[in-house]
Each structure stands twice: as C-alpha cells, then as structure tokens.
Design an enzyme around this catalytic site. Structure first.
Site, PDB file in Angstrom:
ATOM      1  N   CYS A  83     -10.343  62.386  40.049  1.00 10.72           N
ATOM      2  CA  CYS A  83      -9.048  61.712  40.161  1.00 10.72           C
ATOM      3  C   CYS A  83      -9.212  60.569  41.154  1.00 10.72           C
ATOM      4  O   CYS A  83      -9.478  60.800  42.336  1.00 10.72           O
ATOM      5  CB  CYS A  83      -7.985  62.699  40.639  1.00 10.72           C
ATOM      6  SG  CYS A  83      -6.397  61.942  41.045  1.00 10.72           S
ATOM      7  N   CYS A 215      -2.354  56.518  38.123  1.00 13.14           N
ATOM      8  CA  CYS A 215      -3.551  57.286  37.789  1.00 13.14           C
ATOM      9  C   CYS A 215      -4.741  56.416  38.141  1.00 13.14           C
ATOM     10  O   CYS A 215      -4.934  55.348  37.550  1.00 13.14           O
ATOM     11  CB  CYS A 215      -3.563  57.657  36.309  1.00 13.14           C
ATOM     12  SG  CYS A 215      -5.107  58.450  35.770  1.00 13.14           S
TER      13      CYS A 215
END
Length: 278
Positions: A83, A215
């Site tokens: 991530c 994101c």
C-alpha cells in the site's frame, strides 16, 4: 500488556498502526474488521502492523529478518501485498520514533522491499519498483463499460482513462465489474481524468475496502495509464485525489511516489474490547 495504537493517513487514506515488533498480537480477521469499522471501532481503510520480518511466517524470501515489515490488512481483514500510502505513514512512524537510522531505509512488504526517504517537511518518497503492464481490459460501472489497462505495482490495478465521462458522476459505492480471469484475487480500479499533459484527477475503488480518499499504488497505476494514453511509457505526473495531491515518476526500470504522511492520534486499545473481537 497494553495494546498501543496510532491513527494516521496519507492523503486521507487512513490507517490504524499497531506496533508489534515480535509479532505477538493475535491479529484476526474479526479484529481487523472491528478496528476499521467507523461506528464500532477506531475507523480506517486498513491496519498496518509494525513488525520485524522474522516474526512473520509469510514474509517473502530474501528479506532480512531484522527489517521492519508492514503487515498490511484491508478493512475487510484480507491481506494485501502492499500500500503506497500505508508505506509513507509506516516509514514516518519508524523515522519519528528512532527505530531506523537516518531518513533513508527499506520497508518490507509482501511485494518486496520498498526503499524510502523521509523528508524534513514530513513528506515521504517511496521507490515503488517497476510498473508491469498486464494488458488491456475493461471495468463496468452501472452498465457502462470503460476501457482500461491492467497494471501490477506489487498489487493488481485496472486503470481506466476517461475521455468525456464526468469523473464525479461515477457510482463507486459498489465494486466495479472486472475480468476475474485476469484478476483472480480482485483488483483496485482507478478512473482517471487528464487535466493536462502531466496532471490528472483520480477516483479509486479499492478491493476489500470500497472507494477511498486515496490509493498510493493506484496513483502510480493511474499515471502509467495516463502516459500510455499519450503514447508514452515513462514520465512524471501530479495526481489529484479526493484526499490531496501526490507526485509520481515512472522510469524504464522503476517508479517513485512522493506525498504526505500525517499522524492524528495515539493511545491504547481497551483490553476487554479487544478480547471480545475474537
């Protein structure tokens, strides 16, 4: 012993951080879901466990056991490879607490090592590794089909560059439909609106989470798709997401992501609450 936590975000993609150097926490799916629930828990898009690589049975081969490893879980409890926003917050924690020497160091993830640089202003640059293009595919939202490119940045993405569709009009409250043959483990889906040769706006639906304010790996995938739409494979882009702005550069061999990392709170979890989430 008390279970400590921190709450932080990278461009409003928010996380609960759990310091657990020796991997002693029983971090079950139910506990992750409860922590991330915005009504009955702390609320977050995911959980970042701060642990040494040697404490995890599934750490990738080749990562030194003493490396700090970002054990990342999506809000639904599923494990994700990496991530980008999470790495920035994770790296800032390691730097600010003196767990690493200097501003440059590696962070372990299930997608491999991610070298980082923590800057004096609190922003963090991550070497995101190479961008691997998986081929053309499509996403379907409310019956409308959008052409996209499958992209792997350590985790899977489907990035769709919009021609004339209003980005804000898309209903991302549900998972866009996608080719499960190409993406058997699910996929993050990005919708990209170019506003110039090196500037884009982005919305993203993350697997296991839903639409998020940002994101990190998705901004890299979106940049790759925007460059491809211009017939390019390398270049830089300023990416505006609902939670803020980051900068992405893609080269022939790697990519970098630079953006903020912010801490909001820290404290201790109630032991009775934790025990009840088994």
């Amino acid at each position: 012993m008390a279970i400590t936590f921190l709450k932080g975000h990278g461009t409003e993609n928010d996380f609960v951080l759990l310091p657990d150097p020796d991997g002693g926490l029983d971090l079950t799916v139910a506990r992750v879901r409860a922590l991330c629930d915005r009504a009955r828990g702390l609320g977050a898009d995911g959980v970042l466990r701060i642990v040494r690589a040697k404490a995890l049975a599934d750490a990738p081969a080749g990562i030194d056991g003493d490396v700090w490893f970002m054990d990342y879980r999506n809000a639904d409890g599923s494990i994700a490879e990496t991530c980008g926003n999470g790495v920035r917050v994770f790296a800032r924690y390691l730097h600010d607490t003196g767990l690493v020497d200097g501003p440059e160091f590696p962070v372990g993830s299930r997608a491999g090592l991610r070298p980082v640089v923590v800057h004096p202003d609190g922003t963090v640059t991550i070497d995101m590794g190479p961008v691997r293009r998986l081929g053309n595919s499509v996403a379907v939202v409310d019956g409308a089909t959008f052409a996209g490119i499958g992209i792997d940045v350590g985790n899977p993405h489907l990035a769709c560059v919009l021609d004339s569709v209003d980005l804000d009009s898309l209903d991302l409250t549900v998972q866009p439909e996608f080719d499960t043959t190409l993406f058997p483990n699910g996929v993050n889906v990005e919708f990209v609106a170019p506003v110039g040769p090196d500037e884009i706006h982005l919305r993203v639906h993350e697997r296991g989470v839903g639409e998020t304010r940002s994101c990190g790996t998705g901004t890299v995938a979106a940049t790759a798709a925007a460059l491809a739409a211009q017939g390019e494979t390398t270049g830089s882009c300023t990416v505006h997401i609902p939670g803020g702005t980051v900068h992405v550069t893609i080269s022939e061999t790697s990519s970098t992501l630079t953006g903020p990392a912010v801490f909001v709170a820290r404290g201790e979890l109630d032991q009775a609450w934790w025990d009840a989430q088994r």
